[in-house]
Write a protein that holds these residues in place. Structure first.
Motif: not given
Lengths: 302, 229
Positions: B87, B142, B145, B166, B169, B173-174, B177, B195, B197
Protein backbone atom coordinates in the motif's frame (compact mmCIF):
# COMPACT_ATOMS: atom_id res chain seq x y z
CA UNK A 1 28.22 -10.61 -6.67
CA UNK A 2 28.87 -7.20 -8.13
CA UNK A 3 31.94 -5.66 -6.50
CA UNK A 4 31.21 -2.24 -7.92
CA UNK A 5 27.73 -2.12 -6.37
CA UNK A 6 28.99 -3.29 -2.98
CA UNK A 7 31.88 -0.82 -3.06
CA UNK A 8 29.58 2.11 -3.77
CA UNK A 9 27.25 1.00 -0.96
CA UNK A 10 30.23 0.89 1.44
CA UNK A 11 31.42 4.33 0.35
CA UNK A 12 27.93 5.81 0.76
CA UNK A 13 27.50 4.20 4.14
CA UNK A 14 30.80 5.53 5.46
CA UNK A 15 30.09 9.04 4.21
CA UNK A 16 26.51 9.18 5.46
CA UNK A 17 27.61 8.06 8.89
CA UNK A 18 30.78 10.13 9.01
CA UNK A 19 30.81 11.02 12.71
CA UNK A 20 30.33 7.42 13.77
CA UNK A 21 32.97 6.30 11.27
CA UNK A 22 35.44 8.78 12.74
CA UNK A 23 34.57 7.68 16.28
CA UNK A 24 35.25 4.06 15.35
CA UNK A 25 38.53 4.95 13.63
CA UNK A 26 39.76 6.92 16.64
CA UNK A 27 38.83 4.36 19.30
CA UNK A 28 40.31 1.57 17.24
CA UNK A 29 43.50 3.60 16.75
CA UNK A 30 43.83 4.45 20.45
CA UNK A 31 43.02 0.99 21.79
CA UNK A 32 45.27 -0.75 19.31
CA UNK A 33 48.10 1.72 20.01
CA UNK A 34 47.93 0.81 23.70
CA UNK A 35 47.72 -2.84 22.81
CA UNK A 36 50.74 -2.41 20.55
CA UNK A 37 52.66 -0.60 23.28
CA UNK A 38 51.99 -3.39 25.75
CA UNK A 39 53.18 -5.95 23.22
CA UNK A 40 56.25 -3.82 22.55
CA UNK A 41 57.06 -3.59 26.27
CA UNK A 42 56.82 -7.35 26.51
CA UNK A 43 59.14 -7.73 23.54
CA UNK A 44 61.49 -5.27 25.27
CA UNK A 45 61.46 -7.32 28.49
CA UNK A 46 62.19 -10.45 26.47
CA UNK A 47 65.05 -8.71 24.68
CA UNK A 48 66.52 -7.51 27.96
CA UNK A 49 66.13 -10.94 29.56
CA UNK A 50 68.00 -12.52 26.67
CA UNK A 51 70.66 -9.85 26.95
CA UNK A 52 71.09 -9.91 30.72
CA UNK A 53 70.43 -13.52 31.65
CA UNK A 54 73.31 -14.36 29.35
CA UNK A 55 75.57 -12.21 31.50
CA UNK A 56 74.28 -12.85 35.00
CA UNK A 57 76.05 -15.27 37.28
CA UNK A 58 75.69 -16.66 40.76
CA UNK A 59 78.43 -15.43 43.07
CA UNK A 60 79.55 -17.60 45.99
CA UNK A 61 81.53 -15.38 48.35
CA UNK A 62 83.90 -17.22 50.63
CA UNK A 63 84.72 -16.15 54.15
CA UNK A 64 87.46 -13.58 54.51
CA UNK A 65 89.16 -12.45 57.64
CA UNK A 66 86.67 -10.49 59.76
CA UNK A 67 83.46 -11.79 58.07
CA UNK A 68 80.77 -11.82 60.71
CA UNK A 69 78.13 -14.23 59.32
CA UNK A 70 77.62 -17.38 61.50
CA UNK A 71 78.95 -19.67 58.79
CA UNK A 72 82.25 -17.78 58.96
CA UNK A 73 82.73 -18.35 62.69
CA UNK A 74 85.83 -20.39 61.91
CA UNK A 75 87.58 -17.39 60.39
CA UNK A 76 88.79 -17.15 56.80
CA UNK A 77 88.04 -20.04 54.47
CA UNK A 78 90.58 -22.86 54.50
CA UNK A 79 92.18 -24.38 51.44
CA UNK A 80 90.37 -27.67 52.16
CA UNK A 81 86.96 -26.00 52.32
CA UNK A 82 87.68 -24.16 49.09
CA UNK A 83 88.64 -27.34 47.25
CA UNK A 84 85.55 -29.12 48.56
CA UNK A 85 83.28 -26.30 47.34
CA UNK A 86 84.91 -26.35 43.93
CA UNK A 87 84.52 -30.13 43.72
CA UNK A 88 80.83 -29.85 44.71
CA UNK A 89 80.27 -27.19 42.04
CA UNK A 90 81.92 -29.44 39.46
CA UNK A 91 79.50 -32.21 40.47
CA UNK A 92 76.54 -29.93 39.63
CA UNK A 93 77.39 -29.94 35.91
CA UNK A 94 75.69 -29.67 33.46
CA UNK A 95 73.45 -27.27 35.37
CA UNK A 96 76.61 -25.38 36.17
CA UNK A 97 78.06 -24.21 32.91
CA UNK A 98 81.18 -22.29 33.87
CA UNK A 99 83.06 -21.94 37.13
CA UNK A 100 85.46 -19.13 37.61
CA UNK A 101 87.50 -18.61 40.72
CA UNK A 102 88.30 -15.05 41.76
CA UNK A 103 91.09 -14.72 44.28
CA UNK A 104 91.41 -11.90 46.81
CA UNK A 105 94.11 -10.32 44.64
CA UNK A 106 91.86 -10.37 41.56
CA UNK A 107 88.95 -9.05 43.59
CA UNK A 108 91.18 -6.21 44.79
CA UNK A 109 92.22 -5.30 41.23
CA UNK A 110 88.59 -5.29 40.09
CA UNK A 111 87.57 -3.26 43.11
CA UNK A 112 90.26 -0.69 42.38
CA UNK A 113 89.03 -0.44 38.77
CA UNK A 114 85.36 -0.05 39.72
CA UNK A 115 85.99 2.62 42.31
CA UNK A 116 89.06 4.23 40.75
CA UNK A 117 87.60 7.70 41.01
CA UNK A 118 86.38 7.26 44.56
CA UNK A 119 88.27 7.66 47.84
CA UNK A 120 86.91 4.27 48.99
CA UNK A 121 89.50 2.59 46.75
CA UNK A 122 92.30 3.73 49.01
CA UNK A 123 90.60 2.70 52.25
CA UNK A 124 90.28 -0.98 51.38
CA UNK A 125 93.09 -3.47 51.53
CA UNK A 126 93.31 -6.80 49.78
CA UNK A 127 92.61 -9.03 52.79
CA UNK A 128 89.24 -7.39 53.50
CA UNK A 129 87.79 -8.48 50.16
CA UNK A 130 86.33 -11.97 49.88
CA UNK A 131 87.49 -14.48 47.35
CA UNK A 132 84.63 -15.97 45.34
CA UNK A 133 83.43 -18.52 42.83
CA UNK A 134 81.57 -16.96 39.89
CA UNK A 135 79.19 -19.57 38.56
CA UNK A 136 77.35 -19.37 35.29
CA UNK A 137 74.24 -21.53 35.12
CA UNK A 138 73.01 -23.27 31.99
CA UNK A 139 69.49 -22.29 33.06
CA UNK A 140 69.49 -19.07 35.11
CA UNK A 141 66.10 -19.90 36.63
CA UNK A 142 67.63 -22.86 38.51
CA UNK A 143 69.34 -20.55 40.95
CA UNK A 144 67.64 -22.18 43.96
CA UNK A 145 69.48 -25.45 43.42
CA UNK A 146 72.82 -23.71 43.86
CA UNK A 147 71.64 -21.48 46.67
CA UNK A 148 70.26 -24.33 48.78
CA UNK A 149 73.37 -26.44 48.24
CA UNK A 150 75.86 -23.79 49.29
CA UNK A 151 74.41 -21.04 51.43
CA UNK A 152 75.11 -21.46 55.15
CA UNK A 153 77.96 -23.90 54.62
CA UNK A 154 81.06 -23.32 56.72
CA UNK A 155 83.52 -21.20 54.79
CA UNK A 156 80.83 -19.53 52.63
CA UNK A 157 79.77 -16.06 53.55
CA UNK A 158 77.00 -15.49 51.05
CA UNK A 159 75.44 -16.76 47.84
CA UNK A 160 74.30 -13.95 45.54
CA UNK A 161 72.13 -14.16 42.46
CA UNK A 162 72.42 -11.14 40.19
CA UNK A 163 69.27 -12.28 38.51
CA UNK A 164 67.20 -11.37 41.56
CA UNK A 165 68.22 -7.76 41.17
CA UNK A 166 67.30 -7.80 37.49
CA UNK A 167 64.02 -9.51 38.23
CA UNK A 168 62.88 -6.57 40.32
CA UNK A 169 63.47 -4.34 37.33
CA UNK A 170 61.69 -6.73 35.02
CA UNK A 171 58.77 -6.89 37.43
CA UNK A 172 58.49 -3.15 37.17
CA UNK A 173 58.45 -3.32 33.39
CA UNK A 174 56.01 -6.22 33.59
CA UNK A 175 53.75 -4.09 35.77
CA UNK A 176 53.83 -1.29 33.22
CA UNK A 177 53.03 -3.77 30.51
CA UNK A 178 50.10 -5.15 32.51
CA UNK A 179 48.69 -1.65 33.01
CA UNK A 180 48.98 -0.87 29.31
CA UNK A 181 47.36 -4.21 28.52
CA UNK A 182 44.46 -3.63 30.92
CA UNK A 183 43.78 -0.18 29.47
CA UNK A 184 44.06 -1.66 25.99
CA UNK A 185 41.54 -4.40 26.80
CA UNK A 186 39.11 -1.88 28.30
CA UNK A 187 39.50 0.29 25.21
CA UNK A 188 38.98 -2.71 22.95
CA UNK A 189 35.74 -3.48 24.80
CA UNK A 190 34.70 0.15 24.27
CA UNK A 191 35.58 -0.26 20.60
CA UNK A 192 33.46 -3.38 20.27
CA UNK A 193 30.47 -1.64 21.90
CA UNK A 194 30.93 1.39 19.69
CA UNK A 195 31.11 -0.73 16.53
CA UNK A 196 27.99 -2.61 17.63
CA UNK A 197 26.14 0.66 18.17
CA UNK A 198 27.40 2.10 14.90
CA UNK A 199 26.12 -0.93 13.06
CA UNK A 200 22.78 -0.65 14.82
CA UNK A 201 22.45 2.97 13.75
CA UNK A 202 23.61 2.17 10.22
CA UNK A 203 21.16 -0.74 9.93
CA UNK A 204 18.38 1.49 11.23
CA UNK A 205 19.14 4.40 8.91
CA UNK A 206 19.12 2.03 5.95
CA UNK A 207 16.17 -0.12 7.01
CA UNK A 208 14.22 0.93 3.91
CA UNK A 209 16.95 -0.38 1.60
CA UNK A 210 17.51 -3.55 3.56
CA UNK A 211 13.80 -4.35 3.83
CA UNK A 212 13.48 -4.00 0.05
CA UNK A 213 16.57 -6.12 -0.43
CA UNK A 214 15.00 -8.84 1.69
CA UNK A 215 11.74 -8.65 -0.25
CA UNK A 216 13.33 -8.98 -3.67
CA UNK A 217 15.37 -11.95 -2.47
CA UNK A 218 18.85 -10.55 -1.89
CA UNK A 219 20.99 -13.05 -0.04
CA UNK A 220 22.04 -12.39 3.53
CA UNK A 221 25.61 -11.99 2.38
CA UNK A 222 24.60 -9.29 -0.08
CA UNK A 223 22.59 -7.44 2.56
CA UNK A 224 25.20 -7.66 5.31
CA UNK A 225 28.41 -7.40 3.33
CA UNK A 226 28.34 -3.60 2.86
CA UNK A 227 27.86 -3.16 6.62
CA UNK A 228 30.60 -5.66 7.47
CA UNK A 229 32.98 -4.02 5.02
CA UNK A 230 32.22 -0.61 6.51
CA UNK A 231 33.14 -1.89 9.95
CA UNK A 232 36.25 -3.56 8.57
CA UNK A 233 37.35 -0.52 6.58
CA UNK A 234 37.03 1.90 9.49
CA UNK A 235 38.73 -0.58 11.86
CA UNK A 236 41.44 -1.13 9.25
CA UNK A 237 42.11 2.62 9.02
CA UNK A 238 42.28 2.80 12.82
CA UNK A 239 44.67 -0.16 12.90
CA UNK A 240 46.93 1.41 10.29
CA UNK A 241 47.04 4.60 12.40
CA UNK A 242 47.97 2.48 15.42
CA UNK A 243 50.76 0.80 13.45
CA UNK A 244 51.95 4.26 12.40
CA UNK A 245 52.01 5.27 16.07
CA UNK A 246 54.04 2.19 16.90
CA UNK A 247 56.57 2.92 14.15
CA UNK A 248 56.83 6.46 15.46
CA UNK A 249 57.34 5.18 19.02
CA UNK A 250 60.12 2.85 17.87
CA UNK A 251 61.94 5.35 15.67
CA UNK A 252 61.62 8.38 17.92
CA UNK A 253 61.18 7.31 21.55
CA UNK A 254 63.28 4.15 21.49
CA UNK A 255 65.90 4.82 18.84
CA UNK A 256 66.45 8.52 19.40
CA UNK A 257 65.69 9.05 23.08
CA UNK A 258 66.09 5.83 25.06
CA UNK A 259 68.81 4.00 23.18
CA UNK A 260 71.42 6.81 23.28
CA UNK A 261 70.83 7.42 27.00
CA UNK A 262 70.84 3.77 28.10
CA UNK A 263 73.67 2.23 26.15
CA UNK A 264 74.34 -0.56 28.65
CA UNK A 265 71.35 -2.55 27.49
CA UNK A 266 69.80 -3.53 24.19
CA UNK A 267 66.42 -2.43 22.91
CA UNK A 268 63.77 -4.11 20.79
CA UNK A 269 64.56 -4.13 17.08
CA UNK A 270 62.35 -3.48 14.08
CA UNK A 271 61.59 -7.19 13.88
CA UNK A 272 59.39 -6.78 16.99
CA UNK A 273 57.47 -3.92 15.33
CA UNK A 274 57.11 -5.96 12.14
CA UNK A 275 55.82 -8.85 14.23
CA UNK A 276 53.30 -6.74 16.15
CA UNK A 277 51.86 -4.76 13.20
CA UNK A 278 49.92 -7.66 11.61
CA UNK A 279 48.62 -8.67 15.05
CA UNK A 280 47.20 -5.16 15.53
CA UNK A 281 45.58 -5.14 12.09
CA UNK A 282 44.11 -8.61 12.56
CA UNK A 283 42.82 -7.87 16.07
CA UNK A 284 41.30 -4.56 14.92
CA UNK A 285 39.56 -5.87 11.84
CA UNK A 286 38.67 -9.17 13.49
CA UNK A 287 37.10 -7.67 16.60
CA UNK A 288 35.08 -5.04 14.78
CA UNK A 289 34.07 -7.56 12.13
CA UNK A 290 32.79 -9.96 14.78
CA UNK A 291 31.01 -7.15 16.65
CA UNK A 292 29.39 -6.00 13.41
CA UNK A 293 28.42 -9.53 12.40
CA UNK A 294 26.76 -10.30 15.73
CA UNK A 295 24.88 -6.98 15.73
CA UNK A 296 23.70 -7.37 12.15
CA UNK A 297 22.45 -10.88 12.81
CA UNK A 298 20.06 -9.30 15.26
CA UNK A 299 19.02 -6.28 13.20
CA UNK A 300 19.05 -7.63 9.67
CA UNK A 301 17.18 -10.86 10.11
CA UNK A 302 15.79 -12.69 7.09
CA UNK B 1 1.32 -22.43 -6.41
CA UNK B 2 0.13 -21.90 -2.84
CA UNK B 3 -1.21 -24.65 -0.61
CA UNK B 4 -2.29 -24.08 2.99
CA UNK B 5 -2.88 -27.30 4.93
CA UNK B 6 -4.75 -26.68 8.23
CA UNK B 7 -2.56 -23.69 8.99
CA UNK B 8 -2.84 -21.97 12.36
CA UNK B 9 -0.86 -18.91 13.30
CA UNK B 10 -0.87 -17.70 16.86
CA UNK B 11 1.29 -14.68 17.63
CA UNK B 12 3.13 -14.91 20.91
CA UNK B 13 1.53 -11.81 22.39
CA UNK B 14 -2.05 -12.76 21.53
CA UNK B 15 -4.60 -15.24 22.79
CA UNK B 16 -6.69 -15.45 19.63
CA UNK B 17 -4.99 -16.97 16.56
CA UNK B 18 -4.58 -14.70 13.53
CA UNK B 19 -5.33 -17.68 11.30
CA UNK B 20 -7.04 -20.84 12.50
CA UNK B 21 -6.91 -24.12 10.62
CA UNK B 22 -6.97 -22.52 7.21
CA UNK B 23 -6.78 -24.90 4.25
CA UNK B 24 -6.89 -23.66 0.69
CA UNK B 25 -5.14 -23.92 -2.60
CA UNK B 26 -4.31 -21.31 -5.22
CA UNK B 27 -3.46 -22.61 -8.67
CA UNK B 28 -0.89 -21.40 -11.13
CA UNK B 29 -2.11 -18.44 -13.18
CA UNK B 30 -5.01 -17.52 -10.89
CA UNK B 31 -5.99 -14.00 -9.87
CA UNK B 32 -7.18 -14.10 -6.27
CA UNK B 33 -8.66 -11.38 -4.08
CA UNK B 34 -8.17 -11.72 -0.37
CA UNK B 35 -10.87 -9.74 1.39
CA UNK B 36 -12.04 -9.23 4.92
CA UNK B 37 -12.03 -6.60 7.65
CA UNK B 38 -8.86 -5.37 9.33
CA UNK B 39 -7.44 -8.00 11.64
CA UNK B 40 -9.11 -10.84 9.78
CA UNK B 41 -5.77 -12.45 8.93
CA UNK B 42 -5.08 -11.19 5.40
CA UNK B 43 -1.66 -9.80 6.20
CA UNK B 44 -0.72 -12.87 8.20
CA UNK B 45 -1.70 -15.00 5.21
CA UNK B 46 0.61 -13.00 2.94
CA UNK B 47 3.44 -13.01 5.48
CA UNK B 48 3.21 -16.79 5.74
CA UNK B 49 3.49 -17.08 1.95
CA UNK B 50 6.63 -14.92 2.01
CA UNK B 51 8.05 -16.93 4.92
CA UNK B 52 8.29 -13.77 6.99
CA UNK B 53 6.40 -15.78 9.58
CA UNK B 54 6.21 -19.49 10.29
CA UNK B 55 2.89 -21.16 11.05
CA UNK B 56 2.24 -22.32 14.60
CA UNK B 57 0.88 -25.55 13.16
CA UNK B 58 0.04 -26.90 9.72
CA UNK B 59 2.03 -26.69 6.50
CA UNK B 60 2.44 -23.97 3.90
CA UNK B 61 3.56 -24.93 0.40
CA UNK B 62 4.64 -22.22 -2.02
CA UNK B 63 5.91 -22.87 -5.54
CA UNK B 64 6.18 -26.57 -4.78
CA UNK B 65 8.26 -26.09 -1.66
CA UNK B 66 7.27 -27.01 1.87
CA UNK B 67 8.20 -23.81 3.70
CA UNK B 68 8.59 -25.60 7.03
CA UNK B 69 11.44 -27.60 5.51
CA UNK B 70 13.00 -24.65 3.70
CA UNK B 71 16.29 -23.70 5.32
CA UNK B 72 16.97 -20.05 6.03
CA UNK B 73 19.60 -19.59 3.38
CA UNK B 74 17.16 -20.73 0.68
CA UNK B 75 14.54 -18.10 1.56
CA UNK B 76 16.09 -15.47 -0.77
CA UNK B 77 15.77 -17.90 -3.68
CA UNK B 78 12.07 -18.31 -2.86
CA UNK B 79 11.52 -14.56 -2.66
CA UNK B 80 13.12 -14.03 -6.07
CA UNK B 81 10.18 -15.99 -7.48
CA UNK B 82 7.62 -13.82 -5.70
CA UNK B 83 7.09 -10.11 -6.43
CA UNK B 84 5.64 -7.95 -3.67
CA UNK B 85 3.73 -4.68 -3.77
CA UNK B 86 2.50 -2.70 -0.78
CA UNK B 87 0.00 0.00 0.00
CA UNK B 88 2.82 2.43 0.88
CA UNK B 89 4.87 1.74 -2.31
CA UNK B 90 8.18 1.42 -0.39
CA UNK B 91 10.32 3.22 -2.95
CA UNK B 92 13.76 4.64 -2.22
CA UNK B 93 13.30 8.43 -2.21
CA UNK B 94 16.85 9.28 -3.23
CA UNK B 95 16.86 7.04 -6.27
CA UNK B 96 15.29 7.71 -9.66
CA UNK B 97 12.56 5.54 -11.14
CA UNK B 98 15.14 3.63 -13.16
CA UNK B 99 17.42 3.18 -10.14
CA UNK B 100 14.57 2.00 -7.93
CA UNK B 101 13.71 -0.75 -10.38
CA UNK B 102 17.36 -1.54 -11.11
CA UNK B 103 18.04 -1.86 -7.36
CA UNK B 104 15.97 -5.05 -7.22
CA UNK B 105 18.25 -6.63 -9.81
CA UNK B 106 21.51 -5.18 -8.49
CA UNK B 107 21.02 -6.67 -5.05
CA UNK B 108 20.53 -10.15 -6.44
CA UNK B 109 23.74 -9.77 -8.42
CA UNK B 110 22.41 -9.38 -11.96
CA UNK B 111 24.90 -7.99 -14.49
CA UNK B 112 24.71 -4.37 -15.56
CA UNK B 113 24.10 -5.18 -19.21
CA UNK B 114 20.99 -7.19 -18.31
CA UNK B 115 19.72 -4.40 -16.07
CA UNK B 116 20.10 -1.85 -18.86
CA UNK B 117 18.05 -4.08 -21.12
CA UNK B 118 15.20 -5.27 -18.89
CA UNK B 119 14.47 -2.18 -16.77
CA UNK B 120 13.26 -0.05 -19.75
CA UNK B 121 11.20 -3.03 -20.91
CA UNK B 122 9.37 -3.37 -17.62
CA UNK B 123 8.92 0.40 -17.33
CA UNK B 124 7.15 0.22 -20.67
CA UNK B 125 4.92 -2.60 -19.41
CA UNK B 126 3.80 -0.46 -16.45
CA UNK B 127 3.42 2.66 -18.62
CA UNK B 128 6.23 4.78 -17.23
CA UNK B 129 8.39 5.16 -20.32
CA UNK B 130 9.92 8.62 -20.43
CA UNK B 131 9.87 9.01 -16.65
CA UNK B 132 13.01 6.95 -15.91
CA UNK B 133 14.88 9.85 -14.34
CA UNK B 134 12.14 11.23 -12.11
CA UNK B 135 12.38 10.88 -8.35
CA UNK B 136 9.48 9.25 -6.49
CA UNK B 137 8.42 12.60 -4.97
CA UNK B 138 7.96 13.99 -8.49
CA UNK B 139 5.40 11.30 -9.29
CA UNK B 140 1.71 10.89 -8.50
CA UNK B 141 0.63 8.09 -6.16
CA UNK B 142 -0.51 5.96 -9.04
CA UNK B 143 2.80 6.42 -10.82
CA UNK B 144 4.71 5.55 -7.65
CA UNK B 145 2.71 2.34 -7.35
CA UNK B 146 3.55 1.57 -10.98
CA UNK B 147 7.23 1.91 -10.11
CA UNK B 148 6.73 -0.48 -7.21
CA UNK B 149 4.95 -2.93 -9.51
CA UNK B 150 7.74 -2.60 -12.06
CA UNK B 151 10.26 -3.38 -9.32
CA UNK B 152 8.25 -6.41 -8.20
CA UNK B 153 7.85 -7.66 -11.76
CA UNK B 154 11.24 -6.87 -13.28
CA UNK B 155 12.69 -10.25 -12.32
CA UNK B 156 9.65 -11.95 -13.94
CA UNK B 157 8.44 -13.70 -10.77
CA UNK B 158 6.03 -16.62 -10.95
CA UNK B 159 3.76 -14.94 -8.44
CA UNK B 160 2.88 -11.38 -7.45
CA UNK B 161 1.63 -10.57 -3.97
CA UNK B 162 -0.08 -7.22 -3.54
CA UNK B 163 -1.05 -6.06 -0.06
CA UNK B 164 -3.79 -3.45 -0.57
CA UNK B 165 -2.03 -1.90 -3.58
CA UNK B 166 -4.83 0.59 -4.18
CA UNK B 167 -5.32 1.50 -0.52
CA UNK B 168 -3.67 4.90 -0.93
CA UNK B 169 -5.06 5.72 -4.38
CA UNK B 170 -8.19 7.40 -5.60
CA UNK B 171 -10.73 5.25 -7.52
CA UNK B 172 -9.71 6.48 -10.98
CA UNK B 173 -6.05 5.72 -10.39
CA UNK B 174 -6.95 2.40 -8.81
CA UNK B 175 -8.62 1.26 -12.01
CA UNK B 176 -5.38 1.86 -13.86
CA UNK B 177 -3.40 -0.15 -11.34
CA UNK B 178 -5.95 -2.99 -11.54
CA UNK B 179 -5.67 -3.02 -15.31
CA UNK B 180 -1.91 -3.31 -14.94
CA UNK B 181 -2.18 -6.18 -12.43
CA UNK B 182 -4.68 -7.88 -14.75
CA UNK B 183 -2.24 -7.52 -17.63
CA UNK B 184 0.58 -9.02 -15.55
CA UNK B 185 -1.75 -11.87 -14.61
CA UNK B 186 -2.52 -12.49 -18.28
CA UNK B 187 1.23 -12.70 -18.92
CA UNK B 188 1.14 -15.87 -16.78
CA UNK B 189 1.90 -14.54 -13.30
CA UNK B 190 -0.26 -15.69 -10.41
CA UNK B 191 -1.59 -12.64 -8.54
CA UNK B 192 -2.76 -12.64 -4.92
CA UNK B 193 -4.12 -9.31 -3.80
CA UNK B 194 -5.58 -8.30 -0.49
CA UNK B 195 -7.99 -5.38 -0.62
CA UNK B 196 -10.78 -3.45 1.06
CA UNK B 197 -11.99 -2.01 -2.21
CA UNK B 198 -15.43 -3.52 -2.90
CA UNK B 199 -15.84 -1.75 -6.23
CA UNK B 200 -12.68 -3.25 -7.66
CA UNK B 201 -13.54 -6.77 -6.55
CA UNK B 202 -17.04 -6.48 -7.98
CA UNK B 203 -15.75 -5.22 -11.32
CA UNK B 204 -13.01 -7.80 -11.77
CA UNK B 205 -15.12 -10.89 -11.11
CA UNK B 206 -12.23 -13.08 -10.05
CA UNK B 207 -11.82 -15.62 -7.31
CA UNK B 208 -12.53 -14.14 -3.86
CA UNK B 209 -11.33 -15.59 -0.58
CA UNK B 210 -12.90 -13.90 2.41
CA UNK B 211 -11.32 -14.13 5.83
CA UNK B 212 -12.95 -13.29 9.10
CA UNK B 213 -11.39 -13.78 12.52
CA UNK B 214 -8.78 -16.05 11.05
CA UNK B 215 -11.20 -18.33 9.25
CA UNK B 216 -12.04 -18.66 5.56
CA UNK B 217 -15.73 -17.76 5.47
CA UNK B 218 -16.06 -17.73 1.70
CA UNK B 219 -14.09 -19.01 -1.26
CA UNK B 220 -15.82 -18.19 -4.49
CA UNK B 221 -14.63 -18.17 -8.06
CA UNK B 222 -15.82 -15.09 -9.96
CA UNK B 223 -16.98 -13.55 -6.69
CA UNK B 224 -17.93 -10.11 -5.47
CA UNK B 225 -16.80 -8.22 -2.37
CA UNK B 226 -19.94 -8.18 -0.28
CA UNK B 227 -21.53 -11.24 1.14
CA UNK B 228 -25.07 -11.64 -0.14
CA UNK B 229 -26.75 -12.95 2.97
Amino acid sequence: MRAEFVASEVGNGLRRNLTMTLAVIITVAVSLSLFGVSLLVRAQVDTMKDFWYDKVEVSIFLCAKGSDTPSCAGGAVTAGQRDQIEADLESLRPLVQDIYYESQAEAFVRFQEQFSSSPIADSVNESALPESFRVKLADPTQYDVVASAFSGRPGIEQVNDQRQVLDKFFQLLGGLQAIALIIAVVMLVVTVLLVANTMRVAAFSRRRETSIMRLVGASNLYIQLPFLLEAAVSAGIGAILAVGGLVLAKSVIIDQVLAPSFQFTSFVGWDAVVGIAPILILVGIGLSGIAAFLTLRKYLRV
Amino acid sequence: MILFDTVTKLYASQTHPALEEVSLEIEKGEFVFLVGPSGSGKSTFLRLVLREERPTSGNVWVLGKDLSRLSNWKIPTLRREIGTVFQDFRLLPNKSVFENVAFALEVIGKPKALIKKVVPEVLEVVGLEGKEHRRPDELSGGEQQRVAIARAFVNRPKMLIADEPTGNLDPGTSVGIMKLLDRINRMGTTVVMSTHDAQIVDQMRRRVIELENGHVVRDQSRGVYGYVR
